[in-house]
Write a protein that holds these residues in place. Structure first.
Motif, PDB file in Angstrom:
ATOM      1  N   UNK A  15       6.072   9.606  -9.976  1.00 43.59           N
ATOM      2  CA  UNK A  15       7.210   8.988 -10.669  1.00 43.59           C
ATOM      3  C   UNK A  15       7.541   9.611 -12.017  1.00 43.59           C
ATOM      4  N   UNK A  18       3.529   3.049   6.029  1.00 45.79           N
ATOM      5  CA  UNK A  18       3.191   1.670   5.677  1.00 45.79           C
ATOM      6  C   UNK A  18       4.369   0.728   5.899  1.00 45.79           C
ATOM      7  N   UNK A  35      -5.258   7.929   2.631  1.00 45.22           N
ATOM      8  CA  UNK A  35      -4.531   6.795   2.059  1.00 45.22           C
ATOM      9  C   UNK A  35      -4.293   5.679   3.059  1.00 45.22           C
ATOM     10  N   UNK A  52       0.805  -1.221   0.000  1.00 49.48           N
ATOM     11  CA  UNK A  52       0.000   0.000   0.000  1.00 49.48           C
ATOM     12  C   UNK A  52       0.839   1.272   0.000  1.00 49.48           C
ATOM     13  N   UNK A  53       2.080   1.136  -0.410  1.00 48.08           N
ATOM     14  CA  UNK A  53       2.905   2.310  -0.687  1.00 48.08           C
ATOM     15  C   UNK A  53       2.375   2.937  -1.986  1.00 48.08           C
ATOM     16  N   UNK A  54       2.104   4.268  -1.986  1.00 47.42           N
ATOM     17  CA  UNK A  54       1.593   4.889  -3.221  1.00 47.42           C
ATOM     18  C   UNK A  54       2.666   4.887  -4.305  1.00 47.42           C
ATOM     19  N   UNK A  55       2.286   4.364  -5.469  1.00 48.33           N
ATOM     20  CA  UNK A  55       3.211   4.322  -6.596  1.00 48.33           C
ATOM     21  C   UNK A  55       2.855   5.418  -7.592  1.00 48.33           C
ATOM     22  N   UNK A  56       1.555   5.548  -7.874  1.00 49.17           N
ATOM     23  CA  UNK A  56       1.062   6.651  -8.713  1.00 49.17           C
ATOM     24  C   UNK A  56      -0.113   7.252  -7.949  1.00 49.17           C
ATOM     25  N   UNK A  57       0.143   8.400  -7.265  1.00 46.45           N
ATOM     26  CA  UNK A  57      -0.821   8.890  -6.282  1.00 46.45           C
ATOM     27  C   UNK A  57      -2.216   9.158  -6.842  1.00 46.45           C
ATOM     28  N   UNK A  95       3.863   6.130   2.347  1.00 40.33           N
ATOM     29  CA  UNK A  95       4.751   5.009   2.061  1.00 40.33           C
ATOM     30  C   UNK A  95       5.605   4.662   3.273  1.00 40.33           C
TER      31      UNK A  95
END
Lengths: 402, 402
Positions: B261, B330, B361, A256-261, B327
């Protein structure tokens, strides 16, 4: 339910024991066990030199450990050496055993490991557990535990403890499954459902997988990030040879780490979490496939056959993993990242884009990524070995119980 | 250069001392020091009951600590109590002092803190250090150290060690600044430039800030993430009351966690790193302002006046911080996040969007975020106190040197 088992720590430290004469004796017993376990068979004299105690002191400790059935004498060392021949000491293949168990999304497994680290009994039951109530699942698991313990007992072993790996978040009490989304379990006290005649520890499968990597993997460093996937993506953070658990026991929630918010909504409440890109179901969806039981096998087979949609979806999953791991590596500065669980079986297709992403986002050399050789066996082995480690870390405590 | 100082750990553990009779004595000396430091003035009898040793054993330890000038007797306890009146013990206000120093982007500071935690001398020099060579900067810092040590000596103190906070990554040797982008320093061995007549430790300013929070903050938990900003954004991870350092000593690089990213390129080689959204210069740029010396003061003043562009840029910075911290939370499951350094001064405008992002989140209750009350003083205080802590953790080692 007796006292919880110790958690994994570097060999031979036993640092949680009280700082008294009695505590010092217990720590020295642990040092002897760890020395023989790591390098045995060893003579008393060699043990003494390894741990920096006199031969007389070591002999007293060894006699006790033999009486407790934790060490055994193999008979005289090879002849021809000067002086009275010493008898070589080995860790006992009888005595206490660690019972490891795993609740998987589509299997249950139990094994017994002796103090030498050998698997002496095992039992597996295949079948989907998703959506089943905890009661019947744990009843079946308990039957497997009884069967494995029975087999172990016929070989002269006795269960020193039971460690259970689950695919979910476990509270710091080491018995309550707070959330296991892929079983659909919430706030389940496994301690109340499991056998109460031996010490019990319940933990997240990624944590036990990481401990297996630490103890059984060749050359695993003491600081690493272990990434593990079934349907969800879990991780375990190992620092100085110990698991980082977090305040509530929830550390390692890499999924659940945001990769693409601004990405797709996730059941956790967030958006664009790693699981939306690299979880098994997300990858299947991206590849246009329908979920079935052996997801990883299906993906691996299609990728192997050259299915470009599957390969692209795995490349994208690798990119998402690379983005999430860049954040984790920046925060933790681990010596390496180890991919385990289902990810290990797909690494050929995930790794290139993952490593490229990590390298392009890192100043200086990127953190090395390796693939676990234990694969899906890791959590079960880690569970059983965590019991064995607890015996080595405080042999006197086990002797009191036997 | 003598042995490096111990790193921060929970009070009274002293766990790194050898496990022998001699080591046990040294640990017990540390327990006495910590008990009196935490709760003093205390009688010998109270110390004995606090640390679980006999009064006779404690008296022997106390006599030694008094002889070493680490404890002092305040005279008889209040009369009217049964039995022989005990003399209350206090930590000495003479004897060893911790010397803390800070190399900031636009200032140098040094202070001396006694074993009681009181600041007994300090010196500050304002002026930009960015782009200056390390030699002349450290020469000026050394002059400040000499001045502060001289003042401390006139009060009967002697320097037990020097701890230097720098805005950059420090190698695990505790002396080499590997990268301090905002000073433009690379691979500088500060150990070779600083005074060599006392033990030295160099560390990242976020790490010392976190230790100050741990030791001096009211109610700071043992597991937290400390976020600190000057021009860059650093963080320190505290687990069980100890800093998580990472393999190379680089843990806590929050500023280069990817937030978007595909965002703007970052000098680190990545794209869309947190510093591209929440670093001071990024915020100034977004607000259409020109950098000058006191960036934080400028932003705070404009936001206070109601400048909507500045307020929006701070809200956006808060959102980016919230994404990066989701992130981190988490992965680490800390009990809280503490904002320190420059961020503390801007928290009124950053916090609402930061907390909203984190909450949206997070499954379950979001990790609480608080603002450091130590503000920009944190790193300097943490440095000086780390020397004081090292004395409390192993008083015998200091006595050997005195």
């Amino acid at each position: 339910m007796t006292a919880p088992l110790h958690e994994g720590r570097a060999p031979g430290t036993g640092r949680s024991l009280p700082d008294t004469q009695q505590g010092m004796r217990r720590r020295n017993l642990a040092r002897v066990m760890h020395a023989v376990s790591a390098e045995g068979p060893l003579s008393r004299a060699t043990v003494a030199s390894r741990i920096g105690l006199t031969r007389a002191a070591v002999s007293t400790l060894v006699d006790e450990l033999i009486r407790w059935n934790l060490l055994e004498e193999l008979g005289p060392e090879r002849p021809g050496r000067v002086g009275r021949p010493g008898s070589a000491l080995a860790v006992s293949g009888r005595g206490p055993a660690g019972i490891g168990a795993e609740v998987g999304v589509d299997h249950l497994a139990v094994c017994a490991v002796d103090l030498r680290g050998e698997i002496r009994a095992r039992a597996v039951r295949h079948g989907a557990n998703r959506g089943r109530a905890p009661g019947p699942v744990i009843e079946e698991l308990t039957a497997l535990v009884r069967r494995v313990v029975g087999e172990a007992e016929r070989e002269g072993l006795w269960p020193a403890g039971l460690a259970v790996a689950v695919p979910g978040l476990v509270a710091r009490d080491g018995r309550t499954v707070v959330r296991a989304p892929n079983l659909d379990w919430h706030d389940v006290d496994l301690g109340a459902l499991l056998p109460d005649d031996m010490p019990l520890i319940v933990d997240n499968e990624a944590n036990f997988g990481a401990l297996a990597e630490l103890w059984l993997g060749a050359g695993t460093p003491l600081d690493f990030l272990h990434v593990s996937a079934e349907i969800g993506i879990g991780a375990a953070v190992v620092v100085d040879g110990r698991l980082l658990r977090g305040t509530r026991g929830f550390a390692g929630e890499l999924g659940h780490v945001p990769v693409r918010p601004d990405g797709p909504a996730c059941p956790c409440g967030g958006r664009g979490c790693l699981e939306q890109y690299a979880g098994e179901e997300a990858v299947l969806r991206a590849a246009g496939l329908i979920p079935r039981e052996d997801l990883v096998g299906l993906l691996a087979a299609r990728a192997e056959e050259g299915d470009e949609a599957v390969r692209q979806s795995l490349r994208d999953a690798g990119t998402a993993l690379g983005i999430a791991l860049t954040g984790a590596v920046n925060l933790l500065d681990p010596e390496s990242v180890v991919l385990g669980g289902a990810l290990a079986g797909l690494s050929a297709w995930l790794l290139p884009s993952l490593e490229a992403e990590l390298a392009s986002r890192t100043a200086g050399p990127a953190c090395p990524v390796s693939v676990s050789r234990l694969g899906p066996e890791g959590p079960l082995l880690g569970a059983a070995h965590s019991v064995v480690r607890a015996v080595l870390d405080d042999p006197a405590a086990v002797a009191e119980r036997s």
